[in-house]
Design a protein around this motif. Structure first.
Motif, mmCIF file in Angstrom:
data_model
loop_
_atom_site.group_PDB
_atom_site.id
_atom_site.type_symbol
_atom_site.label_atom_id
_atom_site.label_comp_id
_atom_site.label_asym_id
_atom_site.label_seq_id
_atom_site.Cartn_x
_atom_site.Cartn_y
_atom_site.Cartn_z
ATOM 1 N N THR A 18 -3.802 10.540 0.203
ATOM 2 C CA THR A 18 -3.874 11.384 -0.971
ATOM 3 C C THR A 18 -4.149 10.518 -2.193
ATOM 4 O O THR A 18 -3.504 9.501 -2.387
ATOM 5 N N VAL A 19 -5.111 10.917 -2.998
ATOM 6 C CA VAL A 19 -5.427 10.178 -4.212
ATOM 7 C C VAL A 19 -4.792 10.899 -5.389
ATOM 8 O O VAL A 19 -5.005 12.086 -5.587
ATOM 9 N N ILE A 20 -3.994 10.165 -6.142
ATOM 10 C CA ILE A 20 -3.345 10.724 -7.315
ATOM 11 C C ILE A 20 -3.996 10.101 -8.535
ATOM 12 O O ILE A 20 -4.026 8.882 -8.676
ATOM 13 N N LYS A 21 -4.515 10.946 -9.413
ATOM 14 C CA LYS A 21 -5.140 10.429 -10.624
ATOM 15 C C LYS A 21 -4.055 10.006 -11.601
ATOM 16 O O LYS A 21 -3.092 10.722 -11.831
ATOM 17 N N PHE A 22 -4.219 8.821 -12.157
ATOM 18 C CA PHE A 22 -3.253 8.292 -13.106
ATOM 19 C C PHE A 22 -3.776 8.455 -14.521
ATOM 20 O O PHE A 22 -4.915 8.142 -14.806
ATOM 21 N N ILE A 42 -10.336 -0.896 -4.021
ATOM 22 C CA ILE A 42 -10.970 -2.150 -3.605
ATOM 23 C C ILE A 42 -9.973 -3.304 -3.675
ATOM 24 O O ILE A 42 -9.917 -4.148 -2.775
ATOM 25 N N LEU A 43 -9.177 -3.336 -4.752
ATOM 26 C CA LEU A 43 -8.267 -4.459 -4.990
ATOM 27 C C LEU A 43 -6.869 -4.220 -4.432
ATOM 28 O O LEU A 43 -5.952 -4.994 -4.684
ATOM 29 N N ARG A 44 -6.716 -3.120 -3.682
ATOM 30 C CA ARG A 44 -5.475 -2.800 -2.959
ATOM 31 C C ARG A 44 -4.250 -2.747 -3.849
ATOM 32 O O ARG A 44 -3.211 -3.364 -3.554
ATOM 33 N N VAL A 45 -4.379 -2.024 -4.942
ATOM 34 C CA VAL A 45 -3.254 -1.781 -5.842
ATOM 35 C C VAL A 45 -3.266 -0.307 -6.224
ATOM 36 O O VAL A 45 -4.238 0.394 -5.968
ATOM 37 N N GLN A 46 -2.201 0.145 -6.826
ATOM 38 C CA GLN A 46 -2.177 1.497 -7.361
ATOM 39 C C GLN A 46 -2.862 1.482 -8.726
ATOM 40 O O GLN A 46 -2.869 0.464 -9.415
ATOM 41 N N SER A 47 -3.407 2.586 -9.125
ATOM 42 C CA SER A 47 -4.124 2.670 -10.398
ATOM 43 C C SER A 47 -3.263 2.207 -11.573
ATOM 44 O O SER A 47 -3.746 1.571 -12.496
ATOM 45 N N ARG A 48 -2.001 2.512 -11.528
ATOM 46 C CA ARG A 48 -1.071 2.152 -12.598
ATOM 47 C C ARG A 48 -0.964 0.639 -12.782
ATOM 48 O O ARG A 48 -0.606 0.162 -13.861
ATOM 49 N N PHE A 49 -1.255 -0.131 -11.753
ATOM 50 C CA PHE A 49 -1.181 -1.595 -11.810
ATOM 51 C C PHE A 49 -1.898 -2.155 -13.034
ATOM 52 O O PHE A 49 -1.418 -3.091 -13.658
ATOM 53 N N PHE A 50 -3.028 -1.582 -13.379
ATOM 54 C CA PHE A 50 -3.832 -2.106 -14.488
ATOM 55 C C PHE A 50 -3.241 -1.795 -15.850
ATOM 56 O O PHE A 50 -3.731 -2.286 -16.861
ATOM 57 N N TYR A 51 -2.185 -0.993 -15.899
ATOM 58 C CA TYR A 51 -1.561 -0.606 -17.161
ATOM 59 C C TYR A 51 -0.182 -1.212 -17.371
ATOM 60 O O TYR A 51 0.393 -1.072 -18.425
ATOM 61 N N ILE A 52 0.368 -1.865 -16.362
ATOM 62 C CA ILE A 52 1.709 -2.428 -16.462
ATOM 63 C C ILE A 52 1.594 -3.922 -16.755
ATOM 64 O O ILE A 52 0.963 -4.652 -15.994
ATOM 65 N N PRO A 53 2.202 -4.387 -17.854
ATOM 66 C CA PRO A 53 2.108 -5.816 -18.187
ATOM 67 C C PRO A 53 2.726 -6.697 -17.105
ATOM 68 O O PRO A 53 3.622 -6.277 -16.382
ATOM 69 N N PHE A 54 2.226 -7.933 -17.025
ATOM 70 C CA PHE A 54 2.812 -8.906 -16.116
ATOM 71 C C PHE A 54 4.257 -9.151 -16.526
ATOM 72 O O PHE A 54 4.594 -9.084 -17.697
ATOM 73 N N SER A 55 5.083 -9.463 -15.565
ATOM 74 C CA SER A 55 6.462 -9.814 -15.885
ATOM 75 C C SER A 55 6.743 -11.214 -15.368
ATOM 76 O O SER A 55 6.267 -11.606 -14.301
ATOM 77 N N TYR A 56 7.472 -11.956 -16.116
ATOM 78 C CA TYR A 56 7.910 -13.313 -15.804
ATOM 79 C C TYR A 56 6.915 -14.124 -14.969
ATOM 80 O O TYR A 56 7.141 -14.462 -13.832
ATOM 81 N N LYS A 57 5.797 -14.488 -15.564
ATOM 82 C CA LYS A 57 4.782 -15.325 -14.916
ATOM 83 C C LYS A 57 4.352 -14.755 -13.562
ATOM 84 O O LYS A 57 4.172 -15.472 -12.587
ATOM 85 N N GLU A 58 4.223 -13.470 -13.503
ATOM 86 C CA GLU A 58 3.863 -12.792 -12.259
ATOM 87 C C GLU A 58 2.479 -13.228 -11.794
ATOM 88 O O GLU A 58 1.542 -13.308 -12.555
ATOM 89 N N TYR A 76 0.162 -5.773 -1.411
ATOM 90 C CA TYR A 76 0.798 -4.702 -2.160
ATOM 91 C C TYR A 76 1.094 -3.566 -1.198
ATOM 92 O O TYR A 76 0.360 -3.350 -0.244
ATOM 93 N N ARG A 77 2.155 -2.871 -1.471
ATOM 94 C CA ARG A 77 2.506 -1.741 -0.626
ATOM 95 C C ARG A 77 1.413 -0.691 -0.699
ATOM 96 O O ARG A 77 0.998 -0.292 -1.771
ATOM 97 N N ASP A 78 0.914 -0.283 0.423
ATOM 98 C CA ASP A 78 -0.115 0.735 0.464
ATOM 99 C C ASP A 78 0.482 2.084 0.109
ATOM 100 O O ASP A 78 1.691 2.284 0.204
ATOM 101 N N TRP A 79 -0.379 3.001 -0.254
ATOM 102 C CA TRP A 79 0.071 4.359 -0.538
ATOM 103 C C TRP A 79 0.653 4.948 0.723
ATOM 104 O O TRP A 79 0.221 4.667 1.827
ATOM 105 N N GLU A 80 1.638 5.758 0.553
ATOM 106 C CA GLU A 80 2.271 6.388 1.722
ATOM 107 C C GLU A 80 1.646 7.720 2.005
ATOM 108 O O GLU A 80 1.175 8.392 1.189
#
Length: 92
Positions: A2-6, A66-82, A88-92
């Motif tokens: 299922t694709v969820i639009k973010f 393509i990059l095997r992340v959730q769409s939200r990944f591109f909006y969440i800042p890095f944390s502690y030198k991440e 990454y956990r795939d969509w369920e």
């Protein structure tokens, strides 16, 4: 699958191009590679990475797949030198 639009929750949430760069390099892809996969120009990918423009939601979804992340990944800042994790956990 299922694709969820973010959609960002607030206007303060912005696309973080540096996360696209790190993830692209992690997979050994060039800007040209991604551009061809999205049927856009290499310059558009460069603009996304430099935060000069924001990708359309359709492109964010494709990039996330393509990059095997959730769409939200591109909006969440890095944390502690991440660093981008190897898996990454795939969509369920």
């Amino acid at each position: 699958m299922t694709v969820i639009k973010f959609q960002p929750k607030t206007k303060k949430e912005k696309f973080l191009g540096e996360k696209l760069v790190k993830r692209r390099k992690f997979f050994g892809l060039t800007q040209d590679d991604l551009a061809k996969m999205l049927s856009i120009t290499k310059q558009a990918i460069s603009d996304y990475e430099l935060n000069k423009s924001i990708p359309k939601i359709e492109h964010i979804i494709i990039l996330a797949t393509i990059l095997r992340v959730q769409s939200r990944f591109f909006y969440i800042p890095f944390s502690y030198k991440e660093e981008p994790p190897s898996v990454y956990r795939d969509w369920e």
